[in-house]
Enzyme design. Structure first.
Site, PDB file in Angstrom:
ATOM      1  N   CYS A  19       0.830  -1.209   0.000  1.00  0.00           N
ATOM      2  CA  CYS A  19       0.000   0.000   0.000  1.00  0.00           C
ATOM      3  C   CYS A  19       0.866   1.261   0.000  1.00  0.00           C
ATOM      4  O   CYS A  19       1.965   1.266  -0.583  1.00  0.00           O
ATOM      5  CB  CYS A  19      -0.999  -0.012   1.155  1.00  0.00           C
TER       6      CYS A  19
ATOM      7  N   ASP B 241      -3.540   1.358  10.051  1.00  0.00           N
ATOM      8  CA  ASP B 241      -4.772   2.138  10.189  1.00  0.00           C
ATOM      9  C   ASP B 241      -5.249   2.101  11.630  1.00  0.00           C
ATOM     10  O   ASP B 241      -5.904   3.028  12.091  1.00  0.00           O
ATOM     11  CB  ASP B 241      -5.853   1.623   9.237  1.00  0.00           C
TER      12      ASP B 241
HETATM   13  P1  RI2 Z   1      -0.120   6.409   6.727  1.00  0.00           P
HETATM   14  C1  RI2 Z   1      -3.831   3.505   4.313  1.00  0.00           C
HETATM   15  O1  RI2 Z   1      -5.210   3.322   4.192  1.00  0.00           O
HETATM   16  C2  RI2 Z   1      -3.061   2.214   4.185  1.00  0.00           C
HETATM   17  O2  RI2 Z   1      -3.731   1.110   4.748  1.00  0.00           O
HETATM   18  C3  RI2 Z   1      -1.811   2.573   4.941  1.00  0.00           C
HETATM   19  O3  RI2 Z   1      -1.047   1.442   5.349  1.00  0.00           O
HETATM   20  C4  RI2 Z   1      -2.413   3.303   6.130  1.00  0.00           C
HETATM   21  O4  RI2 Z   1      -3.481   4.072   5.578  1.00  0.00           O
HETATM   22  C5  RI2 Z   1      -1.485   4.189   6.901  1.00  0.00           C
HETATM   23  O5  RI2 Z   1      -1.021   5.252   6.101  1.00  0.00           O
HETATM   24  P2  RI2 Z   1      -6.093   3.960   2.969  1.00  0.00           P
HETATM   25  O6  RI2 Z   1      -6.527   5.337   3.421  1.00  0.00           O
HETATM   26  O7  RI2 Z   1      -0.904   7.060   7.826  1.00  0.00           O
HETATM   27  O8  RI2 Z   1      -5.294   3.966   1.700  1.00  0.00           O
HETATM   28  O9  RI2 Z   1       1.157   5.761   7.233  1.00  0.00           O
HETATM   29  O10 RI2 Z   1      -7.296   3.034   2.862  1.00  0.00           O
HETATM   30  O11 RI2 Z   1       0.129   7.349   5.561  1.00  0.00           O
END
Ligand code: RI2
Length: 328
Positions: free
Chosen positions: A132, A201
């Site tokens: 991701c 998350d």
């Molecule tokens: P940071 C994202 O969720 C991903 O799951 C990623 O690992 C997590 O947030 C943390 O991201 P999504 O919003 O806070 O893409 O480290 O569903 O940037």
């Protein structure tokens, strides 16, 4: 009444124009700040009610990343604790704006600190895998690279929304050699990987990690291959609700992210499931890198006590009532 700017932030969180657990938490703080700045309330209570309205709007956007409710809680806790002695709207407005600014600043500093702490876990020649698009993980990799460490990163594309492409672009533009792979190819490449780094998350009191769908399969395969798994998580990603036995809700997104609705409608008896996150048990995680230091996942409960120990059970349960009634 919700201003169009505040509504726009909520919409952008929901449709993932603003995404990443840290980013949506800072956006929530920004929306509360805007509410305070734009309010025409004539009494402290009226402004607090407006802020509560914005909180409800934000809490209904995406359910899983606990950083968002923790940002709301951070601001609203400060606001409600001055309400009794607040004489004017300005008193509440000032506290709300300062709290939002503090949250945003703390969040940005936390990511930078995680970058510094996490970079120490990277050594020359490492082959790293990430899933991701995590700003905390990118801070670690970017910091290590700037320190002169040389390593390679493999990135999963992260279906269905392909956030791995964002990571590939970000790392590549720093100068880090990066290889984009199919999510399904993780086990194929894992015997050439030294370390896995993922974001978060939410982290539960028992050390379980909630992160982008696919994380748990990667961690399971890494465990089998004896590859270490590191999680980069600011302390506001830890879920205080899990201290009192609550489960973290997993967001399920629209089927159209996976298959064209017209195509689906032509297939008899078919349904589509699209959970956005999964749960990785603590035993498949080696360490969690926070801005306060590195802890084993089993120490999550101590982080929670440190961060939220000052909230009374009543404050926590009030907050639940808000969330649950919102979902009803
Ligand atoms: P940071 C994202 O969720 C991903 O799951 C990623 O690992 C997590 O947030 C943390 O991201 P999504 O919003 O806070 O893409 O480290 O569903 O940037």
């Amino acid at each position: 009444m919700t201003s169009s700017e505040v509504q726009r932030i909520a919409d952008e969180i929901r449709n993932m124009k603003r995404r990443g657990a840290g980013e949506i938490a800072r956006s929530a703080a920004q929306a509360l700040q805007l509410t305070a700045e734009l309010s025409t309330a004539t009494s402290p209570n009226e402004l607090v009610e407006e802020l509560r309205g914005t909180s409800q709007l934000l809490l209904a956007t995406r359910p899983t990343a606990v950083s968002l409710p923790n940002a709301v809680r951070f601001v609203m806790h400060r606001v409600t604790s001055v309400l009794v002695q607040a004489r004017t709207v300005v008193d509440i407005r000032t506290v709300a704006i300062k709290a939002a600014e503090d949250f945003i600043q703390n969040s940005l500093s936390a990511i930078q600190r995680i970058g510094e702490i996490g970079a120490k876990r990277i050594t020359d020649g490492d082959k790293i895998l990430t899933h991701c698009n995590s700003s905390a993980v990118i801070a670690i990799l970017g910091t290590a690279w700037k320190q002169g460490k040389r390593f390679e990163v493999t990135v999963t594309e992260t279906r269905p929304r392909f956030q791995g492409r964002l990571t590939t672009r970000e790392l590549g533009s720093i100068g880090i050699p990066v290889t984009l792979i199919l999510d399904d190819a993780v086990r194929f490449f894992l015997n050439k990987i030294d370390k896995v780094f993922v974001g978060a998350d939410a982290v539960a009191a028992n050390g379980a990690l909630v992160n982008k769908i696919g994380t748990s399969l990667i961690a399971l395969a890494a465990h089998e291959a004896r590859v270490r798994v590191f999680v980069a998580a600011e302390t506001y990603k830890f879920s205080p609700e899990t201290l009192i036995g609550e489960l973290i809700e997993i967001e399920e997104r629209d089927a159209s992210e996976i298959i064209d609705p017209d195509e689906l409608s032509q297939i008899p008896n078919a349904t589509v499931r699209n959970p956005a996150f999964d749960i990785t048990p603590a035993e498949y995680i080696d360490l969690i890198i926070t801005e306060k230091g590195i802890v084993p996942p089993q120490a999550a409960i101590f982080i929670l006590e440190q961060e939220f120990g000052l909230l009374t059970p009543e404050e926590l349960s009030d907050y639940h009532t808000v969330r649950i009634s919102e979902q009803d």
